[in-house]
Scaffold this active site. Structure first.
Site, PDB file in Angstrom:
ATOM      1  N   ASP A  38      13.292-123.193  21.948  1.00 49.76           N
ATOM      2  CA  ASP A  38      11.902-122.956  21.737  1.00 49.76           C
ATOM      3  C   ASP A  38      11.170-123.707  22.685  1.00 49.76           C
ATOM      4  OD1 ASP A  38      12.389-120.994  19.857  1.00 49.76           O
ATOM      5  OD2 ASP A  38      11.670-122.293  18.207  1.00 49.76           O
ATOM      6  N   TYR A  66      20.978-130.441  15.254  1.00 48.95           N
ATOM      7  CA  TYR A  66      19.466-130.958  15.816  1.00 48.95           C
ATOM      8  C   TYR A  66      19.145-132.047  14.954  1.00 48.95           C
ATOM      9  CZ  TYR A  66      19.569-125.840  17.180  1.00 48.95           C
ATOM     10  OH  TYR A  66      19.698-124.556  17.863  1.00 48.95           O
ATOM     11  N   ASP A  80       6.139-123.466  12.738  1.00 46.90           N
ATOM     12  CA  ASP A  80       5.975-124.742  13.028  1.00 46.90           C
ATOM     13  C   ASP A  80       4.437-125.223  13.162  1.00 46.90           C
ATOM     14  OD1 ASP A  80       5.136-123.599  15.421  1.00 46.90           O
ATOM     15  OD2 ASP A  80       6.981-123.563  16.237  1.00 46.90           O
ATOM     16  N   ARG A 173      13.358-123.719  12.140  1.00 43.59           N
ATOM     17  CA  ARG A 173      11.966-123.621  11.311  1.00 43.59           C
ATOM     18  C   ARG A 173      12.429-122.915   9.841  1.00 43.59           C
ATOM     19  NH1 ARG A 173       9.295-119.800  15.315  1.00 43.59           N
ATOM     20  NH2 ARG A 173      11.437-119.307  16.496  1.00 43.59           N
TER      21      ARG A 173
END
Length: 278
Positions: A38, A66, A80, A173
């Protein structure tokens, strides 16, 4: 230029922006990547250059890692903090964050964010959302291999930081929103850094604006048995060939260069699935 480049994607750029910059820098069109990040995320973006762009369908090591942080108390349309706030709710702090992360491990079915590149009937969900079209609820089966609490970033801001290792197709997310549900809260993602992808880690990732980049060989992303076949011209001609192996898919090599992926056709006869020599 043919091979693998590992970029540390900065925030504020799309993955496509990175590809465009590399095309201009190296004056060639053939570039691709192994997984979109993203715009507001940073970290490992594995880029396939030249002939390596043909390898995407054969990549098996698509798991990722991540480091993320989430914010409690809000639900947004994008999942987000950069999206529009749809709902706010008083924060429930009566939970053990480490236990919540432990409960996520294993197979999960999570809803794909509306603002994502996931396609339905050829249309990206994000394009439907931006055009105020009805967005279908799409769920995806993924797996969380590990999830660890790193720390609480800011008690006043109600943010938490964690590390997660997961299968391809996972939207962090969605994990943040799921953590919200399991703690009786609303939650959205606050920050995201991809630390591992396609067998590469953040230490190997180089700045996009580096004067030159390390070029890893195409074999570094392919977990296939390598075969040297003679006469090699039969491979360049795309012929069916006989290969004695237990594997159903092999990588044909011409000296040190991968030139084709062959799949078992029947018995010990293999056919060319993809030529890689041009």
């Amino acid at each position: 230029m043919d091979g693998i480049i590992v970029i540390n994607k900065p925030t504020g750029m799309t993955s496509h922006d990175v590809i465009n910059r590399l095309r201009k820098k190296y004056q060639q069109k053939k570039f691709g990547h192994t997984g979109t990040l993203d715009p507001q995320a940073s970290g490992v973006l594995v880029v396939l250059a030249g002939r390596a762009a043909k390898l995407l369908q054969f990549l098996e090591d698509t798991d990722k890692e991540y480091i993320a942080s989430l914010k409690f108390g809000q639900k947004t349309d994008t999942g987000d903090i950069w999206g529009t706030v749809l709902e706010s709710k008083e924060i429930n702090s009566d939970f053990d964050f480490e236990q919540i992360l432990d409960s996520l491990k294993g197979p999960l079915c999570l809803q794909v964010p509306a603002y994502s590149a996931k396609k339905v009937n050829g249309k990206k969900l994000v394009d439907l959302a931006r055009n105020d079209r009805e967005i279908p609820e799409i769920y995806q089966n993924i797996e969380i291999y590990d999830a660890k609490n790193l720390d609480s970033l800011d008690q006043e801001e109600n943010t938490h930081k964690f590390k997660v290792s997961c299968s391809s197709g996972t939207y962090v997310r969605s994990i943040c929103e799921e953590i919200g549900r399991r703690t009786n809260n609303l939650a959205c993602m606050r920050e995201l850094i991809r630390t591992k992808a396609s067998g590469f880690d953040l230490e190997q990732a180089e700045d996009l604006d580096a004067s030159e980049h390390t070029i890893y060989p195409m074999t570094s992303v392919l977990n296939l048995p390598q075969v040297h076949f003679e006469p090699i011209q039969d491979i360049y001609n795309g012929k069916h060939v006989r290969i004695d192996t237990d594997a159903n898919r092999v990588l044909i090599m011409d000296q040190d260069e991968p030139i084709a992926v062959y799949d078992r056709h029947h018995q010990n006869v293999f056919s060319c699935t993809r030529g890689l020599w041009s």
